[in-house]
Design an enzyme around this catalytic site. Structure first.
Site, PDB file in Angstrom:
ATOM      1  CE1 TYR A 130      -1.896   0.384  14.751  1.00  0.00           C
ATOM      2  CE2 TYR A 130      -3.070   1.286  16.504  1.00  0.00           C
ATOM      3  CZ  TYR A 130      -2.715   0.589  15.588  1.00  0.00           C
ATOM      4  OH  TYR A 130      -3.871  -0.313  15.251  1.00  0.00           O
ATOM      5  CB  SER A 168      -6.938   2.317  16.579  1.00  0.00           C
ATOM      6  OG  SER A 168      -6.727   1.814  17.639  1.00  0.00           O
ATOM      7  CG  ASN A 195      -7.598  -4.758   7.913  1.00  0.00           C
ATOM      8  OD1 ASN A 195      -8.003  -4.546   8.778  1.00  0.00           O
ATOM      9  ND2 ASN A 195      -6.591  -5.715   7.452  1.00  0.00           N
ATOM     10  CB  ILE A 233      -8.919  -7.117  17.914  1.00  0.00           C
ATOM     11  CG1 ILE A 233      -9.813  -5.854  17.560  1.00  0.00           C
ATOM     12  CG2 ILE A 233      -9.525  -8.481  17.109  1.00  0.00           C
ATOM     13  CD1 ILE A 233     -11.126  -5.896  18.555  1.00  0.00           C
ATOM     14  CB  ALA A 258       0.342  10.208  14.631  1.00  0.00           C
ATOM     15  CB  SER A 259      -0.965   6.271  11.555  1.00  0.00           C
ATOM     16  OG  SER A 259      -1.207   5.009  12.359  1.00  0.00           O
ATOM     17  CE  LYS A 260      -4.395   2.031  12.770  1.00  0.00           C
ATOM     18  NZ  LYS A 260      -4.738   1.385  11.522  1.00  0.00           N
ATOM     19  CB  VAL A 283      -1.050   0.219   1.159  1.00  0.00           C
ATOM     20  CG1 VAL A 283      -2.071  -1.187   0.890  1.00  0.00           C
ATOM     21  CG2 VAL A 283      -0.412  -0.115   2.429  1.00  0.00           C
TER      22      VAL A 283
HETATM   23  N1  CAA Z   1       0.882   3.137  31.191  1.00  0.00           N
HETATM   24  C1  CAA Z   1       1.599   3.982  31.957  1.00  0.00           C
HETATM   25  N2  CAA Z   1       2.924   3.323  32.486  1.00  0.00           N
HETATM   26  C2  CAA Z   1       3.437   2.368  31.692  1.00  0.00           C
HETATM   27  C3  CAA Z   1       2.637   1.612  30.602  1.00  0.00           C
HETATM   28  C4  CAA Z   1       1.349   2.203  30.471  1.00  0.00           C
HETATM   29  N3  CAA Z   1       0.469   1.460  29.542  1.00  0.00           N
HETATM   30  N4  CAA Z   1       3.337   0.837  30.181  1.00  0.00           N
HETATM   31  C5  CAA Z   1       4.378   0.692  30.670  1.00  0.00           C
HETATM   32  N5  CAA Z   1       4.420   1.632  31.493  1.00  0.00           N
HETATM   33  C6  CAA Z   1       5.739   2.249  32.566  1.00  0.00           C
HETATM   34  C7  CAA Z   1       6.508   0.817  32.698  1.00  0.00           C
HETATM   35  O1  CAA Z   1       5.953   0.423  34.046  1.00  0.00           O
HETATM   36  C8  CAA Z   1       7.840   1.292  33.094  1.00  0.00           C
HETATM   37  O2  CAA Z   1       7.662   2.161  34.252  1.00  0.00           O
HETATM   38  P1  CAA Z   1       9.023   2.195  35.247  1.00  0.00           P
HETATM   39  O3  CAA Z   1      10.224   2.653  34.140  1.00  0.00           O
HETATM   40  O4  CAA Z   1       8.638   2.834  36.509  1.00  0.00           O
HETATM   41  O5  CAA Z   1       9.534   0.742  35.476  1.00  0.00           O
HETATM   42  C9  CAA Z   1       8.001   2.359  31.898  1.00  0.00           C
HETATM   43  O6  CAA Z   1       6.602   2.785  31.607  1.00  0.00           O
HETATM   44  C10 CAA Z   1       8.957   1.879  30.637  1.00  0.00           C
HETATM   45  O7  CAA Z   1       7.796   0.808  30.108  1.00  0.00           O
HETATM   46  P2  CAA Z   1       8.675  -0.367  29.483  1.00  0.00           P
HETATM   47  O8  CAA Z   1       9.512  -1.104  30.598  1.00  0.00           O
HETATM   48  O9  CAA Z   1       7.575  -1.463  29.004  1.00  0.00           O
HETATM   49  O10 CAA Z   1       9.537   0.156  28.487  1.00  0.00           O
HETATM   50  P3  CAA Z   1       9.951  -0.234  27.055  1.00  0.00           P
HETATM   51  O11 CAA Z   1      10.711   0.723  26.501  1.00  0.00           O
HETATM   52  O12 CAA Z   1      10.574  -1.796  27.348  1.00  0.00           O
HETATM   53  O13 CAA Z   1       8.765  -0.588  26.270  1.00  0.00           O
HETATM   54  C11 CAA Z   1       6.672  -0.295  25.121  1.00  0.00           C
HETATM   55  C12 CAA Z   1       7.813   0.340  25.963  1.00  0.00           C
HETATM   56  C13 CAA Z   1       7.377  -1.048  23.806  1.00  0.00           C
HETATM   57  C14 CAA Z   1       5.704   0.895  24.543  1.00  0.00           C
HETATM   58  C15 CAA Z   1       5.909  -1.442  25.864  1.00  0.00           C
HETATM   59  O14 CAA Z   1       5.772  -0.901  27.206  1.00  0.00           O
HETATM   60  C16 CAA Z   1       4.703  -1.740  25.131  1.00  0.00           C
HETATM   61  O15 CAA Z   1       4.825  -2.472  24.344  1.00  0.00           O
HETATM   62  N6  CAA Z   1       3.626  -1.160  25.514  1.00  0.00           N
HETATM   63  C17 CAA Z   1       2.308  -1.795  24.936  1.00  0.00           C
HETATM   64  C18 CAA Z   1       1.810  -0.763  24.144  1.00  0.00           C
HETATM   65  C19 CAA Z   1       0.647  -1.026  23.353  1.00  0.00           C
HETATM   66  O16 CAA Z   1      -0.634  -1.102  24.244  1.00  0.00           O
HETATM   67  N7  CAA Z   1       0.401  -1.426  21.910  1.00  0.00           N
HETATM   68  C20 CAA Z   1      -0.770  -1.798  21.505  1.00  0.00           C
HETATM   69  C21 CAA Z   1      -0.612  -2.945  20.301  1.00  0.00           C
HETATM   70  S1  CAA Z   1      -2.081  -3.333  19.844  1.00  0.00           S
HETATM   71  C22 CAA Z   1      -2.721  -2.259  18.762  1.00  0.00           C
HETATM   72  O17 CAA Z   1      -1.948  -1.089  18.331  1.00  0.00           O
HETATM   73  C23 CAA Z   1      -3.881  -2.422  18.123  1.00  0.00           C
HETATM   74  C24 CAA Z   1      -5.022  -1.366  18.276  1.00  0.00           C
HETATM   75  O18 CAA Z   1      -5.368  -0.648  17.441  1.00  0.00           O
HETATM   76  C25 CAA Z   1      -5.346  -1.034  19.811  1.00  0.00           C
END
Ligand code: CAA
Length: 242
Positions: A150, A137, A85, A183, A152-154, A59
């Site tokens: 992500y 999303s 999608n 999901i 910003a894109s959505k 795309v």
């Molecule tokens: N809210 C608040 N604090 C959070 C948090 C959250 N959601 N997630 C992590 N933190 C905190 C952690 O507890 C940690 O705190 P400390 O430093 O005090 O220990 C700090 O932030 C750093 O977190 P990580 O250790 O996880 O940091 P990282 O750099 O290793 O990873 C990350 C960062 C990649 C963003 C990881 O936290 C992650 O994968 N999070 C999930 C992101 C997410 O929800 N993605 C959705 C994917 S599905 C999708 O996108 C489909 C859709 O349309 C919904």
């Protein structure tokens, strides 16, 4: 059969929500053209469902879109439905996000939607009807930790949906978005388990969504039952964003 004799292009139709939407649309009588980069899964979808055709389309590559559309149009007199999608995540916090992760997500999730819609919309305008559905999303509505690119894109996709509803509505083309919650697909499989548990706890329906939950929303919005729905973003998230 709510999509009898309709032709639908579904980007990212080889896996996840796209594959569930493909299956749902075929069941409802549509012919589905999958635009995807995953050749193997795309071919498997062709074998599994009689009325599916896979085209290798990136795309972000406008010439690949143009070629695929020309080939599709040679076989199908109309393109009735486009579902934008295809999408990816490259999650990282603001401070840690590297430029390639920003660019890849914006290119596929936002510009990819623009590229496909810009290619297909003139066909729909010429035939005086059509439906374009965009994958937004919930995080495009309320933000999310670690998803600058992500989100910003959505959020951008939600904006594009409103623009195109205004531009294309008068030409008989409806444009809407679906905003899935979390999901159960490979994409959500990348989220740490403790984050998943927190999401489940915040969801009034107390579960992750299934791909078919989103497919059913696309089906409704693509069908004539949604004939007066234009420019909206339908949240399908178990009440997460109430
Ligand atoms: N809210 C608040 N604090 C959070 C948090 C959250 N959601 N997630 C992590 N933190 C905190 C952690 O507890 C940690 O705190 P400390 O430093 O005090 O220990 C700090 O932030 C750093 O977190 P990580 O250790 O996880 O940091 P990282 O750099 O290793 O990873 C990350 C960062 C990649 C963003 C990881 O936290 C992650 O994968 N999070 C999930 C992101 C997410 O929800 N993605 C959705 C994917 S599905 C999708 O996108 C489909 C859709 O349309 C919904």
């Amino acid at each position: 059969m709510r999509l009898q004799n309709k032709t639908a292009i579904i980007t990212g139709g080889a896996a996840g929500i796209g594959a569930a939407t493909t299956a749902t649309f075929v069941r409802e009588g549509a012919h589905v053209i999958i635009w995807d980069v995953d050749e193997q899964r795309g071919r498997e979808m062709e074998e599994k469902h009689g009325n599916v055709q896979f085209q290798h389309v990136d795309v972000t590559d406008r010439s690949s879109i143009a070629q695929a559309l020309a080939a599709a149009r040679a076989q199908h007199p109309r393109i009735d439905i486009l579902i934008n999608n295809a999408g990816i995540t490259r999650d990282a916090t603001l401070v840690k996000m590297e430029e390639p992760a920003w660019d890849a997500v914006i290119d596929i999730n936002l510009k990819g939607v623009f590229n496909c819609a810009q290619a297909v919309a003139p066909e729909m305008v010429a035939q005086g009807s059509g439906v374009i559905l965009n994958a937004a999303s919930v995080v495009g509505l309320y933000g999310n930790f670690g998803q600058s690119n992500y989100v910003a894109s959505k959020a951008g996709v939600i904006g594009l949906t409103k623009v195109w509803a205004r531009e294309l509505g008068p030409k008989g083309v409806r444009v809407n978005a679906v905003a899935p919650g979390f999901i159960a697909t490979d994409m959500v499989g990348t989220i740490p388990e403790k984050v998943i548990a927190a999401i489940r706890a915040k969801t009034p329906l107390a579960r992750l969504g299934e791909a078919r939950d989103i497919a059913n929303a696309y089906l409704f919005l693509a069908s004539d039952e949604a004939a007066f729905i234009n420019g909206t973003t339908l949240s399908v998230d178990g009440g997460l964003v109430a």
